[in-house]
Design an enzyme around this catalytic site. Structure first.
Site, mmCIF file in Angstrom:
data_model
loop_
_atom_site.group_PDB
_atom_site.id
_atom_site.type_symbol
_atom_site.label_atom_id
_atom_site.label_comp_id
_atom_site.label_asym_id
_atom_site.label_seq_id
_atom_site.Cartn_x
_atom_site.Cartn_y
_atom_site.Cartn_z
ATOM 1 N N ASP A 1 5.250 -8.129 1.007
ATOM 2 C CA ASP A 1 6.017 -8.443 -0.194
ATOM 3 C C ASP A 1 7.332 -9.079 0.229
ATOM 4 O OD1 ASP A 1 3.990 -7.300 -1.601
ATOM 5 O OD2 ASP A 1 5.159 -5.622 -2.402
ATOM 6 N N TYR B 1 7.082 -2.929 -7.639
ATOM 7 C CA TYR B 1 7.115 -1.463 -7.595
ATOM 8 C C TYR B 1 5.725 -0.844 -7.796
ATOM 9 C CZ TYR B 1 11.947 -2.731 -8.685
ATOM 10 O OH TYR B 1 13.189 -3.333 -8.692
ATOM 11 N N HIS C 1 6.497 -5.208 4.115
ATOM 12 C CA HIS C 1 7.558 -6.017 3.523
ATOM 13 C C HIS C 1 8.182 -6.881 4.614
ATOM 14 C CE1 HIS C 1 7.082 -2.547 0.864
ATOM 15 N NE2 HIS C 1 7.544 -3.312 -0.115
#
Length: 263
Positions: A67, A159, A214
Site C-alpha cells: 500500500d 484501513y 507498505h
C-alpha cells in the site's frame, strides 16, 4: 427505476467524467467489462458482500502487495530488490501519492507490477455516500490512466474498511475489491525480524494467500530481500494479485476466500 434519481444527481455533480458515467450506468445493469476483465456484481457470503482475502488454488502461489499512501523514501530500493528476485507484485496507490510521485508510478508500471487503486484521499469508505465512493475510485483511476495508460482493476479499501455498498460500488466501477489474509504488521515498525516472523510463520500463509505490506513502513525494504528468500525456501512463487485471482465464475466462502466455479 430506484437508481435513476441517484444517477441524475451523480452526473450533474461530475459532468464530463467518462468513467463516472459508466459507473452510474452500471447501477442499472449490474456488471462491467474493462478489456478482458469481467467483474461479477456479487461476492456474497451469507448476507455480506466480501472482498477477496485469499484464493483457493492448488498452485503454490502467493501474492505480495504494497500500500502506497505516505512516504516514498524506500520505493526505489523495493523495486530493485523485486527486480533482483525477478518478482512482480501489486502496488495500491492513493491519488495523493500518485500526484506527489508520478515518476515512481511510471517506474512501478514499467517494471511490470500491478497498479492498484487505494482511493483518492484514504478515507473510511463505509462512511461515505455511494456518490462519494465513486468519486474516490474514479479520481485516482483517471490520474493513473492519464499518467500510464493503465486501466486499473484492483481496489483495496483504506484501513481495510468496507460494507456491502462499498464492495458493490467498486464492482460496478470495474474493480475487484481486494483485502489480505496475511498482514505483515510492518506499519507497527517493530523491526525487520518481526516482519519476517509475522509473515513466514503466519497461520494463513498457504497457497492463494495475499500478503499486506507498505512501501513507507520503516523496516519493510530492509526485510524484503530475506522475506522473498524465505517464501522461496518454503516453495512459494510470488505473483501479482492480477495473476492470482479468478476473473469470473467464482464464489466466496465466509472467510473471503475466492473459489472457482469451474471444475
Amino acid at each position: 427505476m430506484k437508481n435513476v434519481g441517484r444517477i441524475e444527481r451523480l452526473l450533474q455533480r461530475h459532468r464530463g467524467g467518462a468513467l463516472i458515467f459508466l459507473c452510474a450506468l452500471l447501477m442499472l445493469v449490474g456488471s462491467v467489462r474493462f478489456g478482458d476483465a469481467v467483474v461479477q456484481t456479487s461476492s456474497r457470503a451469507g448476507d455480506r458482500e466480501l472482498p477477496i482475502y485469499s484464493v483457493d488454488t492448488e498452485k503454490k502461489q502467493v501474492a505480495l502487495s504494497f500500500d502506497a499512501a505516505w512516504g516514498n523514501e524506500d520505493t526505489q530500493q523495493i523495486l530493485d530488490i523485486l527486480a533482483k528476485h525477478n518478482v512482480h507484485v501489486t502496488f495500491f496507490m492513493t491519488g495523493g501519492w500518485v500526484s506527489d510521485y508520478p515518476e515512481d508510478v511510471k517506474k512501478i508500471q514499467a517494471a511490470g507490477h500491478d497498479l492498484g487503486n487505494h482511493s483518492e484521499n484514504h478515507k473510511n469508505m463505509s462512511q461515505l455516500s455511494k456518490e462519494e465512493c465513486i468519486s474516490e475510485l474514479t479520481e485516482v483511476h483517471n490520474k493513473v490512466k492519464e499518467l500510464t495508460g493503465v486501466e486499473m482493476h484492483l481496489f483495496r479499501p483504506p484501513y481495510g474498511d468496507y460494507d456491502n455498498e462499498v464492495i458493490l460500488t467498486a464492482q460496478e466501477c470495474g474493480y475487484y475489491p481486494i483485502q489480505w489474509s496475511v498482514d505483515s504488521l510492518d506499519w507497527k515498525n517493530y523491526g525487520m525480524q518481526s516482519i519476517l516472523d509475522t509473515v513466514l510463520k503466519h497461520k494463513n500463509l498457504e497457497p492463494g494467500a495475499i500478503i499486506l505490506c507498505h512501501n513507507g513502513a520503516e523496516y519493510t525494504a530492509q526485510a524484503l530481500d530475506a522475506l522473498l528468500a524465505g517464501l522461496k525456501e518454503q516453495g512459494y512463487e510470488v505473483v501479482p494479485i492480477s495473476e492470482l485471482i479468478y476473473k469470473e465464475n467464482y464464489h466466496m466462502d465466509h472467510t473471503g476466500k475466492q473459489i472457482s466455479d469451474v471444475s
